[in-house]
Design an enzyme around this catalytic site. Structure first.
Site, mmCIF file in Angstrom:
data_model
loop_
_atom_site.group_PDB
_atom_site.id
_atom_site.type_symbol
_atom_site.label_atom_id
_atom_site.label_comp_id
_atom_site.label_asym_id
_atom_site.label_seq_id
_atom_site.Cartn_x
_atom_site.Cartn_y
_atom_site.Cartn_z
ATOM 1 N N LYS A 1 58.694 0.031 7.689
ATOM 2 C CA LYS A 1 58.571 0.248 6.318
ATOM 3 C C LYS A 1 59.914 -0.009 5.622
ATOM 4 C CE LYS A 1 54.788 3.683 7.422
ATOM 5 N NZ LYS A 1 54.487 5.061 7.862
ATOM 6 N N ASP B 1 50.903 7.861 0.558
ATOM 7 C CA ASP B 1 49.967 7.887 1.659
ATOM 8 C C ASP B 1 48.561 8.144 1.164
ATOM 9 O OD1 ASP B 1 50.888 7.210 4.258
ATOM 10 O OD2 ASP B 1 52.031 9.105 4.001
ATOM 11 N N GLN C 1 56.492 10.864 7.388
ATOM 12 C CA GLN C 1 55.822 10.339 8.599
ATOM 13 C C GLN C 1 55.189 11.419 9.527
ATOM 14 O OE1 GLN C 1 55.641 6.890 9.094
ATOM 15 N NE2 GLN C 1 54.512 7.450 11.087
HETATM 16 N N1 GUN Z 1 51.243 8.395 10.914
HETATM 17 C C1 GUN Z 1 50.560 7.480 11.578
HETATM 18 N N2 GUN Z 1 49.991 6.891 10.611
HETATM 19 C C2 GUN Z 1 50.573 7.203 9.333
HETATM 20 C C3 GUN Z 1 50.677 7.074 7.940
HETATM 21 O O1 GUN Z 1 49.803 6.289 7.411
HETATM 22 N N3 GUN Z 1 51.271 7.648 7.092
HETATM 23 C C4 GUN Z 1 52.240 8.744 7.414
HETATM 24 N N4 GUN Z 1 52.967 9.400 6.726
HETATM 25 N N5 GUN Z 1 52.195 8.949 8.937
HETATM 26 C C5 GUN Z 1 51.498 8.279 9.763
#
Ligand code: GUN
Length: 287
Positions: free
Chosen positions: A52, A119, A96
């Site tokens: 990211k 998200d 995350q």
């Molecule tokens: N963990 C697995 N996929 C995601 C996601 O799309 N966003 C976040 N914040 N955590 C994750």
């Protein structure tokens, strides 16, 4: 001939377009910035967070990384989120998941300002996805929709079967397909005669988190198969939730793992961050 739906290629195209959009935003005094929080040192999460950050840097988005030890308390985490909510140089906040067990995930998600919730996990944004009037589209389902578009199939009227009912993928995925006029079935661990359901799918989406759970004979000939799973079965071996070799002999189009949905999720996160920058009129840190 089966079409391989390369998320790697599609996301590269989208990221090039976004580079230009970032330039234009900056000319108008808007500086997109993404704050990413990682608590603990889960190896898979560390890879996702790193990817990211690299995507932000590539596009020209400011990236603010907060790597916290797994001893971090819920109170400390919420305090950091409060600070980021108020920070004018932060357009979007992503924490995350999964979080360590002593932290209540819902409390953390609820602490994020819905206008910075890139998200789209906050209940306000989840509600907006239900009604179809949303600013942020959840990243993985949004990426899947882009890949379906890439397959050339029109969702309207099609039988769409989702295997998996998570808040992150299965449920919002159903809403996006419904908004595109698909006929949607969500299957899960209690579903009876699962193969009968999947064999009826024009569009089959696997998001169960079980390696190669969907076998070739569970796929309808000519279907579009989207594999959301990323399962590490050996130190350097990743497989999806679909038995790829068998399914690709049957499907009209299929996503690979890796290089399918994964890169699209990140591209959609970048898209949401640009949207957040416009909504919040994000300033540059230096100013
Ligand atoms: N963990 C697995 N996929 C995601 C996601 O799309 N966003 C976040 N914040 N955590 C994750």
């Amino acid at each position: 001939m089966t079409k391989l739906l390369s998320g790697k290629a599609v996301s590269a195209r989208i990221k090039e377009e976004m580079k230009e959009q970032v330039k234009a935003l900056k000319e108008n005094g808007i500086y997109p910035g993404l704050a990413v929080i990682l608590v603990g040192d889960d190896p898979a999460s560390k890879v996702y967070v790193r990817n990211k950050k690299l995507a932000c840097e590539y596009i020209g988005i400011n990236s603010f990384e907060h790597l916290l030890p797994d001893t971090t308390t819920q109170e400390e985490l919420v305090k950091l989120i409060d600070k980021l909510n108020k920070d004018a140089s932060v357009s979007g906040i992503l924490c995350q998941l999964p979080l360590p067990e002593h932290i209540d995930e819902d409390a953390v998600i609820n602490a994020i300002d819905p206008k910075k919730d890139v998200d789209a996990f906050h209940p306000v944004n989840v509600g907006k996805i239900m009604t179809g009037n949303y600013d942020f589209v959840p990243c993985t389902p949004a990426g899947v929709m882009e890949l379906i578009k890439e397959s050339g199939i029109d969702v309207a009227g099609k039988e769409c079967v989702i295997v998996g009912r998570s808040n992150i993928v299965g449920k919002p995925m159903a809403m996006l397909l419904l908004h595109s006029n698909g006929t949607v079935t969500i299957c899960h661990s209690k579903t009876r005669s699962l193969a009968d359901k999947t064999r009826n799918a024009d569009i089959l989406i696997a998001a169960v988190g079980i390696p190669e759970f969907i076998k070739g004979d569970m796929v309808k000939p000519g279907a579009v198969v989207i594999d959301v799973g990323i399962n590490r079965i050996a130190p350097k071996v990743l497989v999806g939730d679909v038995e790829f070799d068998a399914a690709q002999n049957v499907a009209a189009a299929i996503t690979p793992v890796p290089g399918g949905v994964g890169p699209m999720t990140i591209a959609m996160l970048m898209k949401n961050t640009l949207k957040a920058a416009q909504i919040n009129k994000t300033k540059n840190k230096a100013e």
